[in-house]
Design an enzyme around this catalytic site. Sequence first.
Site, mmCIF file in Angstrom:
data_model
loop_
_atom_site.group_PDB
_atom_site.id
_atom_site.type_symbol
_atom_site.label_atom_id
_atom_site.label_comp_id
_atom_site.label_asym_id
_atom_site.label_seq_id
_atom_site.Cartn_x
_atom_site.Cartn_y
_atom_site.Cartn_z
ATOM 1 N N HIS A 189 -1.390 15.388 24.841
ATOM 2 C CA HIS A 189 -2.380 13.989 24.582
ATOM 3 C C HIS A 189 -1.308 12.918 24.123
ATOM 4 C CE1 HIS A 189 -6.425 12.111 23.568
ATOM 5 N NE2 HIS A 189 -5.534 11.425 23.260
ATOM 6 N N HIS A 244 -0.296 8.669 24.210
ATOM 7 C CA HIS A 244 -0.462 7.158 24.719
ATOM 8 C C HIS A 244 1.004 6.567 24.612
ATOM 9 C CE1 HIS A 244 -4.555 7.127 24.102
ATOM 10 N NE2 HIS A 244 -4.606 8.006 23.206
ATOM 11 N N HIS A 285 -12.874 12.441 25.146
ATOM 12 C CA HIS A 285 -12.914 11.828 23.958
ATOM 13 C C HIS A 285 -14.562 12.116 23.136
ATOM 14 C CE1 HIS A 285 -11.443 8.915 20.607
ATOM 15 N NE2 HIS A 285 -13.046 8.984 20.597
HETATM 16 C C1 NCD Z 1 -6.129 5.626 20.543
HETATM 17 C C2 NCD Z 1 -5.168 4.601 21.237
HETATM 18 O O1 NCD Z 1 -4.798 3.610 20.384
HETATM 19 O O2 NCD Z 1 -5.084 4.318 22.597
HETATM 20 N N1 NCD Z 1 -6.219 5.547 19.347
HETATM 21 C C3 NCD Z 1 -6.511 6.533 18.480
HETATM 22 O O3 NCD Z 1 -6.750 6.106 17.405
HETATM 23 N N2 NCD Z 1 -6.517 7.643 18.719
HETATM 24 C C4 NCD Z 1 -7.146 5.776 21.671
HETATM 25 C C5 NCD Z 1 -7.605 7.278 21.263
HETATM 26 O O4 NCD Z 1 -7.303 8.367 21.991
HETATM 27 O O5 NCD Z 1 -8.772 7.426 21.031
HETATM 28 ZN ZN ZN Z 2 -5.904 9.505 22.564
#
Ligand code: NCD
Ligand code: ZN
Length: 347
Positions: free
Chosen positions: A12, A14, A135
């Site tokens: 997981h 980003h 999510h």
């Molecule tokens: C994530 C993001 O910034 O893209 N932020 C987070 O707090 N985890 C989005 C997500 O996965 O919820």
């Molecule tokens: Zn996330």
Amino acid sequence: MKITLTKPDDWHLHLRDDEAMTSVVAHTAERFARAIVMPNLKPPVANTQLAADYRQRILDALPENSGFTPLMTLYMTDLLTSDEVIRAKQSGFVHGIKLYPAGATTNSDAGVADIRKLYPVLETMQRESMPLLVHAEVTEPEIDIFDRERVFIDRHMTKLRQEFPELAIVFEHVTTRDAVDFVRESNGPIGATITVQHLMYNRNHMLAGGIRPHYYCLPILKRETHQEALIEAATSGNSRFFLGTDSAPHPQHAKECACGCAGCYTAHAAIELYTEIFEAENALDKLEGFASHHGPDFYGMPRNTERITLQKRDWQVAESYRFGKDMVVPLKAGQTVHWQLITEQGG
Ligand code: NCD
Ligand code: ZN
């Protein structure tokens, strides 16, 4: 002391896009062989063509010979079709479809308003063996933010599991004892990612003695009893639980302000920090399962053959890292980490 592990994967992550991505992707590629890349760009990665384009931009941003493989995902919107699910499956590079309830988190305004409308699509995902990544937080404003995950289980997760018994579901970034119990006790293919910040911290760390915006992520840190349940699950050896950092970089100014956004940046020291947790629990023998075996086994992929070595040696985290035109403040900025990544060995 040293430990050697099969090179882990991050289930997981980003990565963002453009120069921001170029600034951070090497942190992940040094530590992980593969990562499930979340699709919450603006606009969202909502179809296979957009995922192909994003994948190419990631490959172009990687350091030379990194050997890193991005595992792409699609963003589920109300407009997702069964044909698109089939296209995604046939691509070979899309490994999951992410369900964000509309408004749950960063860039989720295109998310799903009513899951029931997508039941035909979920049917196709089940048939095509395309995992659903969830999510799991309700977004109704009357629900307390600390209860959003638990209420999602009652209102949606239980139902999803019953209606689609063969669908592979990943309960992303579990943060409560309720979620851990649900994942443990469910029937059918189900897994859960656990972030390092939810293992390290509870809401007191974020709020007692001053508000610490770099600990603010979604789902939000919960009370200590939930943290304990997560630690227990991660270090138990139960193959339903695996590593997913949810590393989510934001510019420093967007975190340190009157309405700071959600996300912790952990890619710079992720496997090192997980190692600290497992060591503190006397569970270093369970780290490789959690970090390197359970994830690929769940997704039906081969385990990695390369290995990494970590040495018990203190190092200090930078105060910030470049993040495109901005800076990102990492978790543990300026603080000491007790394990260091030293080498990468061929398999
Ligand atoms: C994530 C993001 O910034 O893209 N932020 C987070 O707090 N985890 C989005 C997500 O996965 O919820
Ligand atoms: Zn996330």
